[in-house]
Every structure is written in C-alpha cells, then in structure tokens.
Design a protein around this motif. Structure first.
Motif, PDB file in Angstrom:
ATOM      1  N   LEU A 171     -15.196   3.289  39.141  1.00 39.47           N
ATOM      2  CA  LEU A 171     -16.521   2.671  39.274  1.00 39.47           C
ATOM      3  C   LEU A 171     -17.352   3.380  40.337  1.00 39.47           C
ATOM      4  O   LEU A 171     -18.559   3.608  40.152  1.00 39.47           O
ATOM      5  N   ALA A 172     -16.706   3.746  41.449  1.00 36.08           N
ATOM      6  CA  ALA A 172     -17.430   4.436  42.519  1.00 36.08           C
ATOM      7  C   ALA A 172     -17.933   5.805  42.062  1.00 36.08           C
ATOM      8  O   ALA A 172     -19.093   6.166  42.298  1.00 36.08           O
ATOM      9  N   LEU A 173     -17.087   6.558  41.392  1.00 30.88           N
ATOM     10  CA  LEU A 173     -17.502   7.873  40.911  1.00 30.88           C
ATOM     11  C   LEU A 173     -18.578   7.776  39.839  1.00 30.88           C
ATOM     12  O   LEU A 173     -19.525   8.574  39.818  1.00 30.88           O
ATOM     13  N   GLN A 174     -18.444   6.788  38.963  1.00 34.90           N
ATOM     14  CA  GLN A 174     -19.461   6.626  37.932  1.00 34.90           C
ATOM     15  C   GLN A 174     -20.811   6.305  38.550  1.00 34.90           C
ATOM     16  O   GLN A 174     -21.850   6.836  38.138  1.00 34.90           O
ATOM     17  N   GLY A 175     -20.813   5.436  39.571  1.00 39.11           N
ATOM     18  CA  GLY A 175     -22.053   5.116  40.265  1.00 39.11           C
ATOM     19  C   GLY A 175     -22.640   6.323  40.979  1.00 39.11           C
ATOM     20  O   GLY A 175     -23.855   6.559  40.927  1.00 39.11           O
ATOM     21  N   LEU A 176     -21.784   7.088  41.647  1.00 38.23           N
ATOM     22  CA  LEU A 176     -22.253   8.299  42.324  1.00 38.23           C
ATOM     23  C   LEU A 176     -22.816   9.321  41.328  1.00 38.23           C
ATOM     24  O   LEU A 176     -23.867   9.930  41.575  1.00 38.23           O
ATOM     25  N   ASN A 177     -22.113   9.482  40.226  1.00 40.77           N
ATOM     26  CA  ASN A 177     -22.575  10.442  39.221  1.00 40.77           C
ATOM     27  C   ASN A 177     -23.982  10.108  38.738  1.00 40.77           C
ATOM     28  O   ASN A 177     -24.866  10.974  38.685  1.00 40.77           O
ATOM     29  N   LEU A 178     -24.189   8.856  38.393  1.00 40.69           N
ATOM     30  CA  LEU A 178     -25.487   8.449  37.871  1.00 40.69           C
ATOM     31  C   LEU A 178     -26.553   8.455  38.960  1.00 40.69           C
ATOM     32  O   LEU A 178     -27.651   8.984  38.767  1.00 40.69           O
ATOM     33  N   GLY A 179     -26.228   7.881  40.111  1.00 42.19           N
ATOM     34  CA  GLY A 179     -27.217   7.752  41.179  1.00 42.19           C
ATOM     35  C   GLY A 179     -27.651   9.084  41.760  1.00 42.19           C
ATOM     36  O   GLY A 179     -28.849   9.368  41.889  1.00 42.19           O
ATOM     37  N   VAL A 180     -26.684   9.931  42.114  1.00 37.45           N
ATOM     38  CA  VAL A 180     -27.012  11.209  42.735  1.00 37.45           C
ATOM     39  C   VAL A 180     -27.701  12.140  41.734  1.00 37.45           C
ATOM     40  O   VAL A 180     -28.666  12.834  42.087  1.00 37.45           O
ATOM     41  N   THR A 181     -27.224  12.158  40.499  1.00 38.77           N
ATOM     42  CA  THR A 181     -27.845  13.031  39.493  1.00 38.77           C
ATOM     43  C   THR A 181     -29.297  12.646  39.251  1.00 38.77           C
ATOM     44  O   THR A 181     -30.184  13.505  39.180  1.00 38.77           O
ATOM     45  N   ARG A 182     -29.554  11.346  39.136  1.00 42.52           N
ATOM     46  CA  ARG A 182     -30.940  10.899  38.920  1.00 42.52           C
ATOM     47  C   ARG A 182     -31.802  11.174  40.154  1.00 42.52           C
ATOM     48  O   ARG A 182     -32.978  11.534  40.043  1.00 42.52           O
ATOM     49  N   LEU A 183     -31.206  11.044  41.342  1.00 43.31           N
ATOM     50  CA  LEU A 183     -31.955  11.296  42.572  1.00 43.31           C
ATOM     51  C   LEU A 183     -32.354  12.768  42.684  1.00 43.31           C
ATOM     52  O   LEU A 183     -33.480  13.090  43.089  1.00 43.31           O
ATOM     53  N   VAL A 184     -31.444  13.670  42.323  1.00 42.43           N
ATOM     54  CA  VAL A 184     -31.695  15.103  42.473  1.00 42.43           C
ATOM     55  C   VAL A 184     -32.538  15.663  41.337  1.00 42.43           C
ATOM     56  O   VAL A 184     -33.444  16.481  41.560  1.00 42.43           O
ATOM     57  N   THR A 185     -32.247  15.247  40.108  1.00 37.47           N
ATOM     58  CA  THR A 185     -32.895  15.865  38.949  1.00 37.47           C
ATOM     59  C   THR A 185     -33.941  14.987  38.273  1.00 37.47           C
ATOM     60  O   THR A 185     -34.733  15.483  37.470  1.00 37.47           O
ATOM     61  N   THR A 220     -33.177  12.899  36.095  1.00 41.32           N
ATOM     62  CA  THR A 220     -32.560  12.547  34.817  1.00 41.32           C
ATOM     63  C   THR A 220     -31.076  12.282  35.075  1.00 41.32           C
ATOM     64  O   THR A 220     -30.636  12.216  36.223  1.00 41.32           O
ATOM     65  N   VAL A 221     -30.321  12.129  34.000  1.00 39.41           N
ATOM     66  CA  VAL A 221     -28.870  11.953  34.143  1.00 39.41           C
ATOM     67  C   VAL A 221     -28.138  13.187  33.623  1.00 39.41           C
ATOM     68  O   VAL A 221     -26.982  13.124  33.231  1.00 39.41           O
ATOM     69  N   GLN A 222     -28.799  14.331  33.671  1.00 37.95           N
ATOM     70  CA  GLN A 222     -28.214  15.560  33.167  1.00 37.95           C
ATOM     71  C   GLN A 222     -28.560  16.723  34.094  1.00 37.95           C
ATOM     72  O   GLN A 222     -29.645  16.766  34.673  1.00 37.95           O
ATOM     73  N   VAL A 223     -27.615  17.648  34.237  1.00 35.96           N
ATOM     74  CA  VAL A 223     -27.864  18.883  34.977  1.00 35.96           C
ATOM     75  C   VAL A 223     -27.623  20.044  34.021  1.00 35.96           C
ATOM     76  O   VAL A 223     -26.574  20.119  33.371  1.00 35.96           O
ATOM     77  N   SER A 224     -28.592  20.940  33.938  1.00 41.83           N
ATOM     78  CA  SER A 224     -28.463  22.101  33.053  1.00 41.83           C
ATOM     79  C   SER A 224     -29.038  23.330  33.750  1.00 41.83           C
ATOM     80  O   SER A 224     -29.596  23.227  34.846  1.00 41.83           O
ATOM     81  N   GLY A 225     -28.908  24.490  33.115  1.00 41.88           N
ATOM     82  CA  GLY A 225     -29.471  25.715  33.666  1.00 41.88           C
ATOM     83  C   GLY A 225     -28.499  26.562  34.442  1.00 41.88           C
ATOM     84  O   GLY A 225     -28.903  27.509  35.138  1.00 41.88           O
ATOM     85  N   ASN A 237     -22.632  10.599  32.579  1.00 44.09           N
ATOM     86  CA  ASN A 237     -21.663   9.625  32.039  1.00 44.09           C
ATOM     87  C   ASN A 237     -20.588  10.294  31.192  1.00 44.09           C
ATOM     88  O   ASN A 237     -19.853   9.626  30.471  1.00 44.09           O
ATOM     89  N   GLN A 238     -20.473  11.582  31.291  1.00 49.35           N
ATOM     90  CA  GLN A 238     -19.481  12.337  30.519  1.00 49.35           C
ATOM     91  C   GLN A 238     -18.074  11.927  30.924  1.00 49.35           C
ATOM     92  O   GLN A 238     -17.770  11.743  32.104  1.00 49.35           O
ATOM     93  N   GLY A 239     -17.175  11.797  29.959  1.00 47.92           N
ATOM     94  CA  GLY A 239     -15.770  11.498  30.233  1.00 47.92           C
ATOM     95  C   GLY A 239     -15.439  10.030  30.377  1.00 47.92           C
ATOM     96  O   GLY A 239     -14.257   9.673  30.416  1.00 47.92           O
ATOM     97  N   VAL A 240     -16.458   9.171  30.468  1.00 46.45           N
ATOM     98  CA  VAL A 240     -16.202   7.735  30.632  1.00 46.45           C
ATOM     99  C   VAL A 240     -15.538   7.198  29.363  1.00 46.45           C
ATOM    100  O   VAL A 240     -16.025   7.406  28.252  1.00 46.45           O
ATOM    101  N   GLY A 241     -14.425   6.512  29.518  1.00 49.81           N
ATOM    102  CA  GLY A 241     -13.701   5.959  28.385  1.00 49.81           C
ATOM    103  C   GLY A 241     -12.557   6.822  27.890  1.00 49.81           C
ATOM    104  O   GLY A 241     -11.671   6.336  27.185  1.00 49.81           O
ATOM    105  N   LEU A 242     -12.551   8.103  28.266  1.00 44.13           N
ATOM    106  CA  LEU A 242     -11.504   8.994  27.783  1.00 44.13           C
ATOM    107  C   LEU A 242     -10.174   8.777  28.496  1.00 44.13           C
ATOM    108  O   LEU A 242      -9.137   9.229  28.010  1.00 44.13           O
TER     109      LEU A 242
END
Length: 349
Positions: free
Chosen positions: A146-160, A162-167, A268-273
């Motif tokens: 739960l902590a990692l999922q929150g960090l993934n979504l929160g930090v990615t949206r804060l920096v980019t 969006t919820v995706q990093v590309s390039g 949100n990649q990998g969630v549920g796997l």
C-alpha cells in the motif's frame, strides 16, 4: 556353505520400479512438469499457431517476467514467508529509474543502480520488520504494498502531472542498458526477448543456490521449523532478510526489462500480479506452510501460465476462461502438493 552370489533384493527388477517412482515423488516439481506436458499437448493439438516459431516466442515471452518473480517468490515461500509487495515493486523500481533518467538527467546505468539500491533497501526492511516484530509477513508486506502504491501514484503525478513516465530512449546510456535488459535474439522466425534469457539465468542460479549450498539448506530449515533451525545454529534472521531482498531484486530485474523494452512505465503497473507469482510457485510444488518446494517447479508453473494464456488467445476463446483455469489449477496444485509432501515425508523416515 553355498558360494553362489546372492542378489540383493533392492537390485531386483521388481524393486527398481518402485525405487524410481519414490525418487520422483519426493521431487516437488514433478506435478508441475506433468501439468506442463498436458497443457502443451492440449494447445498443440487444438491450434496450429501454438507450435509456430512466433507462437513459441509469444508464450515464452508471456511466461518470462512471471517466471523471474515466481522463482524468487518460491525461495521466499520455501523459507516460510510471503511478499505481497512483489508486484508493485516492479513498478516502483522502474519509476525510480525512469524519473532519474528522464527528469533528473542521469545516465540510465546510474539510475538503474539507484533503483537497485532502493529495491534492496525495501526488501531488507520487510525482512527486518518481520523478524523483529514477529508479525506475519502477509501483513507486513501488505503494508509495504500500500505504501509503495501510494508513493508510485503520488510522486509520479507530482513530478509529471500524469501517472506515467516516458521518454527514456533519449537518456544517456539507454542503448547499452537496453541491450542488456530488452534486446531480442532472432532464432529463425522467432524473436526471443531478453527477459526469457534472464528467466533462464535466474532459475539456474536459484536452483544451484537451493540444492548445492549451505544457504539453500538454511532456507529449507527456517521454512520447516524456525525454532528448530535456530536451535541448530542457522542464522534465521539473516536468511529471511536475504530472501526478502531476493524478491525485491527480482522485481528490479522485471521492472528494468519492462521499462527499457517499452520505454515507459505506469504508476499502477504490476498491481495484482503478486497473487499470480504465488500461484505459479504453488503450482511448482511450494507448500503454503513453507519448508517444501522447488524453484525449477516455480519456473515450470510460470511456463504453464504463459502456455495457457496465449493458448487461449490462439484458440480464439474468451480470455475470461483464463481465470477459471487459474482457480482450478491452484486448487489442484495445493491438493497434489500436499499429497506429494506427505509421501515424501514418509519416505524420508
């Protein structure tokens, strides 16, 4: 006195058969091997595409990243623990690599090194908390998930935004890193992904560690009975912490392969796997109670996943049938594993 040489009962033809059967039964991966043969034969018969070079490459590719994680999860389960953060770790490590490369301008190799340190730190923390507090690893790693999922979504949206990093393809070092983690090898008409080679390498190393080293004996010991393992001098805390670090390391490999292959990562990649990793390990012969299992079996369990998932696609069936397949496969694997484990225990006495 009769000088005629007597033949030992154990060497008679009647004894050879049962002895061979007994040696096979004590192998945790035997059930997975038989299951893989059945699935392979079934889809090979009902669809021509399954055995084509492209078809083989497709289901190997499907199984590879699952297999890398299943092998690490199998080691942890043999050691008596679970890691529900394994799935989200693949996204977390990829996001760290992508953000440092794309938004901080780091060389991809330095970013990969930083994300590896991050993964190992999280794995060590999981293991330390489990051993320090005595809490079930299911609860500890659920909190990490739960902590990692929150960090993934929160930090990615804060920096980019969006919820995706590309390039990442434009980042320095991408070409050489991409060759290691995302290159393809042409074998005739088949294109074998680098993840398949990583899967084979991880399985080989993990098998060697489990069956040929002292650390492998420690894994079985702490999974079978933690108090008994401690009583004979096994470093239980160190062993379990290293196992948690192992699942985190596998998550880093998978995250790196996916990022450098597709040049982007979703938060949100990998969630549920994580449940598929556990199922593959159970199909491969691991008991939910620990102390029994095989990493080779877990790799075969992942292969069954890949063959079934792509076989269903090749047969043009509704993909929803795959979930039914998973449920039946899990129940059958648990029943078979319990039976094999009990038989193996009786043979060892």
């Amino acid at each position: 006195m009769n000088d005629t040489a007597t033949v030992s009962e154990s060497t008679t033809p009647a004894a050879i058969g049962p002895s061979l059967v007994n040696r096979l039964i004590v192998r945790p991966e035997i059930g997975a091997g038989l299951g893989a043969l059945v699935v392979f034969a079934f889809f090979a018969v009902i669809t021509d595409r399954f055995l084509s070079p492209l078809g083989v490459a497709t289901w190997l590719d499907d199984a590879s990243t699952l297999g890398i994680m299943a092998v690490a999860v199998a080691l942890l389960m043999i050691g008596g623990e679970f890691d529900l953060s394994a799935g989200v770790m693949t996204a977390s490590t990829a996001l760290v690599t992508a953000m440092l490369s794309v938004h901080a301008g780091w060389n991809v190799w330095f970013a990969l090194g930083a994300s590896l340190l991050f993964a190992l730190a999280v794995g060590a923390l999981n293991g330390w908390v489990v051993m320090r507090t005595g809490l079930p690893s299911f609860i500890v790693t659920l909190g990490t998930f739960l902590a990692l999922q929150g960090l993934n979504l929160g930090v990615t949206r804060l920096v980019t935004g969006t919820v995706q990093v590309s390039g990442i393809r434009s980042a320095p070092g991408y070409a050489s890193a991409g060759w290691v983690f995302a290159a393809t090898t042409n074998l005739g008409d088949a294109r074998i992904q680098a993840s398949v080679l990583w899967w084979i390498a991880v399985t080989a190393v993990a098998t060697l560690v489990l069956v040929r080293t002292r650390f492998g004996n420690w894994i079985y010991a702490v999974g079978g009975s933690l108090p008994s393992a401690r009583a004979v001098g096994v470093p239980a805390a160190r062993t379990k912490i290293l196992l948690f670090m192992g699942t985190a390391f596998a998550g880093w490999i998978v995250g790196s392969c996916n990022l450098l292959r597709f040049a982007s990562v979703q938060a949100n990649q990998g969630v549920g796997l994580e449940f598929q990793y556990i199922i593959a390990a159970v199909v491969g012969g691991c008991l939910l109670t620990g102390g029994f299992g095989s990493v080779l079996g877990a790799a075969i369990g992942a292969l069954i996943f890949g063959m079934a998932r792509q076989g269903i696609v090749f047969a043009r069936w509704d993909s929803d049938w795959f979930m039914l397949f998973l449920g039946v496969l899990l129940l059958a694997a648990v029943l078979v594993n319990n039976a094999f484990a009990k038989r193996a225990e009786r043979l060892r006495r």
